[in-house]
Design an enzyme around this catalytic site. Structure first.
Site, PDB file in Angstrom:
ATOM      1  N   GLU A   1      -6.041  10.240  -9.891  1.00 47.83           N
ATOM      2  CA  GLU A   1      -7.169  10.159 -10.827  1.00 47.83           C
ATOM      3  C   GLU A   1      -8.499  10.057 -10.085  1.00 47.83           C
ATOM      4  O   GLU A   1      -8.558   9.534  -8.977  1.00 47.83           O
ATOM      5  CB  GLU A   1      -6.987   8.943 -11.750  1.00 47.83           C
TER       6      GLU A   1
ATOM      7  N   CYS B   1     -15.829   7.930  -8.034  1.00 43.00           N
ATOM      8  CA  CYS B   1     -14.845   7.040  -7.426  1.00 43.00           C
ATOM      9  C   CYS B   1     -13.601   7.899  -7.138  1.00 43.00           C
ATOM     10  O   CYS B   1     -12.979   8.402  -8.071  1.00 43.00           O
ATOM     11  CB  CYS B   1     -14.551   5.932  -8.434  1.00 43.00           C
TER      12      CYS B   1
ATOM     13  N   CYS C   1      -0.206   3.412  -3.771  1.00 44.21           N
ATOM     14  CA  CYS C   1      -0.694   2.554  -2.684  1.00 44.21           C
ATOM     15  C   CYS C   1       0.442   1.653  -2.238  1.00 44.21           C
ATOM     16  O   CYS C   1       1.219   1.177  -3.055  1.00 44.21           O
ATOM     17  CB  CYS C   1      -1.881   1.712  -3.149  1.00 44.21           C
TER      18      CYS C   1
ATOM     19  N   CYS D   1      -0.859  -5.140  -4.003  1.00 43.58           N
ATOM     20  CA  CYS D   1      -1.620  -6.189  -4.697  1.00 43.58           C
ATOM     21  C   CYS D   1      -1.127  -6.217  -6.147  1.00 43.58           C
ATOM     22  O   CYS D   1      -1.219  -5.202  -6.848  1.00 43.58           O
ATOM     23  CB  CYS D   1      -3.115  -5.892  -4.664  1.00 43.58           C
TER      24      CYS D   1
ATOM     25  N   CYS E   1      -3.159  -5.004  -9.395  1.00 41.93           N
ATOM     26  CA  CYS E   1      -3.730  -3.648  -9.400  1.00 41.93           C
ATOM     27  C   CYS E   1      -2.680  -2.649  -9.895  1.00 41.93           C
ATOM     28  O   CYS E   1      -1.554  -2.625  -9.392  1.00 41.93           O
ATOM     29  CB  CYS E   1      -4.178  -3.312  -7.983  1.00 41.93           C
TER      30      CYS E   1
ATOM     31  N   SER F   1     -12.416  -5.940  -0.238  1.00 39.93           N
ATOM     32  CA  SER F   1     -11.880  -6.568  -1.447  1.00 39.93           C
ATOM     33  C   SER F   1     -11.272  -7.906  -1.055  1.00 39.93           C
ATOM     34  O   SER F   1     -10.137  -7.963  -0.596  1.00 39.93           O
ATOM     35  CB  SER F   1     -10.823  -5.651  -2.068  1.00 39.93           C
TER      36      SER F   1
ATOM     37  N   CYS G   1     -11.867  -0.344 -12.526  1.00 42.48           N
ATOM     38  CA  CYS G   1     -11.315  -0.768 -11.237  1.00 42.48           C
ATOM     39  C   CYS G   1      -9.915  -1.337 -11.401  1.00 42.48           C
ATOM     40  O   CYS G   1      -9.687  -2.199 -12.235  1.00 42.48           O
ATOM     41  CB  CYS G   1     -12.174  -1.860 -10.619  1.00 42.48           C
TER      42      CYS G   1
HETATM   43  N1  SAH Z   1      -7.543  -0.090  -1.773  1.00 40.86           N
HETATM   44  C1  SAH Z   1      -8.950  -0.303  -1.734  1.00 40.86           C
HETATM   45  C2  SAH Z   1      -9.716   0.612  -2.657  1.00 40.86           C
HETATM   46  C3  SAH Z   1      -9.133   0.900  -4.019  1.00 40.86           C
HETATM   47  S1  SAH Z   1      -9.057  -0.478  -5.118  1.00 40.86           S
HETATM   48  C4  SAH Z   1      -9.269  -1.742  -2.019  1.00 40.86           C
HETATM   49  O1  SAH Z   1      -8.402  -2.489  -2.432  1.00 40.86           O
HETATM   50  O2  SAH Z   1     -10.413  -2.120  -1.754  1.00 40.86           O
HETATM   51  C5  SAH Z   1     -10.725  -0.582  -5.738  1.00 40.86           C
HETATM   52  C6  SAH Z   1     -11.155  -1.975  -6.154  1.00 40.86           C
HETATM   53  O3  SAH Z   1     -10.539  -2.372  -7.388  1.00 40.86           O
HETATM   54  C7  SAH Z   1     -10.789  -3.058  -5.151  1.00 40.86           C
HETATM   55  O4  SAH Z   1     -11.880  -3.928  -4.962  1.00 40.86           O
HETATM   56  C8  SAH Z   1      -9.653  -3.759  -5.849  1.00 40.86           C
HETATM   57  O5  SAH Z   1      -9.440  -5.043  -5.381  1.00 40.86           O
HETATM   58  C9  SAH Z   1     -10.122  -3.718  -7.275  1.00 40.86           C
HETATM   59  N2  SAH Z   1      -9.086  -4.000  -8.265  1.00 40.86           N
HETATM   60  C10 SAH Z   1      -7.769  -3.758  -8.190  1.00 40.86           C
HETATM   61  N3  SAH Z   1      -7.147  -4.128  -9.334  1.00 40.86           N
HETATM   62  C11 SAH Z   1      -8.116  -4.620 -10.145  1.00 40.86           C
HETATM   63  C12 SAH Z   1      -8.105  -5.121 -11.483  1.00 40.86           C
HETATM   64  N4  SAH Z   1      -6.981  -5.191 -12.200  1.00 40.86           N
HETATM   65  N5  SAH Z   1      -9.292  -5.527 -12.011  1.00 40.86           N
HETATM   66  C13 SAH Z   1     -10.438  -5.421 -11.297  1.00 40.86           C
HETATM   67  N6  SAH Z   1     -10.510  -4.923 -10.054  1.00 40.86           N
HETATM   68  C14 SAH Z   1      -9.352  -4.531  -9.479  1.00 40.86           C
HETATM   69 FE1  SF4 Z   2      -3.952  -0.766  -3.018  1.00 37.54          FE
HETATM   70 FE2  SF4 Z   2      -6.505  -1.538  -3.326  1.00 37.54          FE
HETATM   71 FE3  SF4 Z   2      -4.757  -1.625  -5.376  1.00 37.54          FE
HETATM   72 FE4  SF4 Z   2      -4.482  -3.361  -3.357  1.00 37.54          FE
HETATM   73  S1  SF4 Z   2      -6.217  -3.214  -4.788  1.00 37.54           S
HETATM   74  S2  SF4 Z   2      -2.827  -2.188  -4.310  1.00 37.54           S
HETATM   75  S3  SF4 Z   2      -5.115  -2.088  -1.653  1.00 37.54           S
HETATM   76  S4  SF4 Z   2      -5.470   0.203  -4.335  1.00 37.54           S
END
Ligand code: SAH
Ligand code: SF4
Length: 342
Positions: free
Chosen positions: A88, A101, A108, A112, A115, A211, A330
């Site tokens: 996406e 974005c 991934c 986490c 996410c 992050s 995000c």
């Molecule tokens: N992997 C990288 C970039 C992609 S994630 C990273 O983790 O930085 C993009 C952003 O979305 C990151 O800051 C991540 O922590 C945040 N993110 C992930 N899940 C989220 C959620 N459920 N609500 C808000 N932000 C989230």
């Molecule tokens: Fe991957 Fe970033 Fe999502 Fe963590 S927050 S699972 S590093 S995409």
């Protein structure tokens, strides 16, 4: 191999037998006009037809779905790649510019839990062309609404620094050929220290966002499992080195999770890291995802958290949430497109 995977010399090979200036015309069509080679009216009809059939110049992204939200100012695309993987891309229009974005991996591997991409697991790294083409599609879309694509953030699906060589080549292509300056490109990482060190050694000073989400190892180990491998003290040292080398302001991303990382102790721990780094903190209430039970901090508490940070000398802003209702916000990118997931 797809059209934005080709280096200029490789394009020249594809165009062997044509007058040499055709290479410049096709390259210009791809990178300045954001057009399909087969649509370039500057080329003879026969050549256009040939290029339309040429596998090396085929697109990498096949549209599955395009959705809009926020009165058309947020656009999300779901793309199917050649091997059936689904990714996406999200474009956000602001009054003066647009920000895209982009995804760097299908899925991934960082796991986490909060996410949606992490919940879906890892499929594969994206190629240079698959990354660059997302930006080109955003350029086209922005032009269609009489804006310019101003910024590229590597904050879509995947961990950019876990796909370093391809992401860096894509950054060079976006900078050199699409013409976006380094200060308009932002790499977001969960904290892959070797990747941050490599970025530090590169000539182009792109922006770095980390992050963090937790500022003590005990909590961060749970929220962001890669912290067990790259713990906070070392991560902070790598960030320091980046800031010192580039003279760029670091961003810290913090998704506020109710009762988990929004307590007064979290404010103090975060400030202790952010102040010495001179970092800017972006706060965002956690977006809902199917596989995570805890909800985002409520707006009033988010503001309180921000005010506390500011009173401790931290530069902090609350990020406006875009595209939540189309799962474009995000952490919501999971490319749930059913059978197309292949
Ligand atoms: N992997 C990288 C970039 C992609 S994630 C990273 O983790 O930085 C993009 C952003 O979305 C990151 O800051 C991540 O922590 C945040 N993110 C992930 N899940 C989220 C959620 N459920 N609500 C808000 N932000 C989230
Ligand atoms: Fe991957 Fe970033 Fe999502 Fe963590 S927050 S699972 S590093 S995409």
């Amino acid at each position: 191999m797809a059209r934005y995977d080709l280096a200029r010399a490789e394009l020249a090979q594809v165009l062997a037998g044509e007058p040499p200036y055709r290479v410049g015309q096709v390259w210009d069509g791809l990178y300045r006009q954001h057009r399909d080679p087969a649509e370039l009216t500057v080329l003879p009809v026969v050549l256009r037809a040939r290029l339309g059939e040429c596998e090396a110049l085929a697109p990498a992204l096949h549209l599955v779905q395009r959705q809009t939200a926020d009165r058309g100012t947020t656009v999300k695309w779901v793309w199917r790649l050649g091997d059936g993987a689904v990714i996406e891309t999200v474009l956000m229009h602001y009054p003066d510019r647009s920000t895209v974005c982009v995804s760097t991996q299908a899925g991934c591997a960082m796991g986490c839990g909060f996410c949606a991409t992490g919940q879906a697991g890892f499929r594969r790294n994206l190629s240079v062309g698959e990354i660059v083409e997302q930006v080109v599609m955003a350029c086209r879309e922005a032009e269609g609404s009489e804006r310019r694509l101003g910024n590229v953030v590597f904050m879509g699906m995947g961990e950019p620094l876990a796909n370093y060589p391809r992401v860096w080549s894509a950054i060079e292509r976006i900078h050199d050929d699409l013409g976006l300056s380094a200060r308009h490109l932002t790499v977001s990482t969960v904290g892959i220290i070797p990747g941050i060190r490599r970025l530090t050694a590169e000539a182009l000073p792109v922006n770095l966002a980390v992050s963090l989400h937790a500022a003590n190892d005990e909590l961060r180990d749970r929220l962001v499992p890669i912290n067990r491998r790259y713990p906070l003290a070392k991560l902070v040292r790598a960030c320091r080195a980046y800031v010192d080398a580039k003279g760029r302001r670091l961003s810290i991303e913090w998704a506020l999770i109710e009762g988990v990382n929004d307590r007064p102790t979290d404010v103090a721990e975060l400030a202790a890291i952010a102040v010495p780094l001179g970092a800017h903190v972006n706060l965002i209430p956690l977006n809902p995802t199917p596989g995570w039970p805890t909800t985002g901090t409520r707006p009033q508490e988010v503001r309180l958290f921000r005010d506390r940070l500011v009173s401790m000398g931290v530069n902090a802003t609350i990020r406006r949430n875009r595209g939540t209702d189309i799962d474009a916000a995000c952490g919501q990118l999971a490319a749930r497109s059913g059978t197309l997931e292949g």
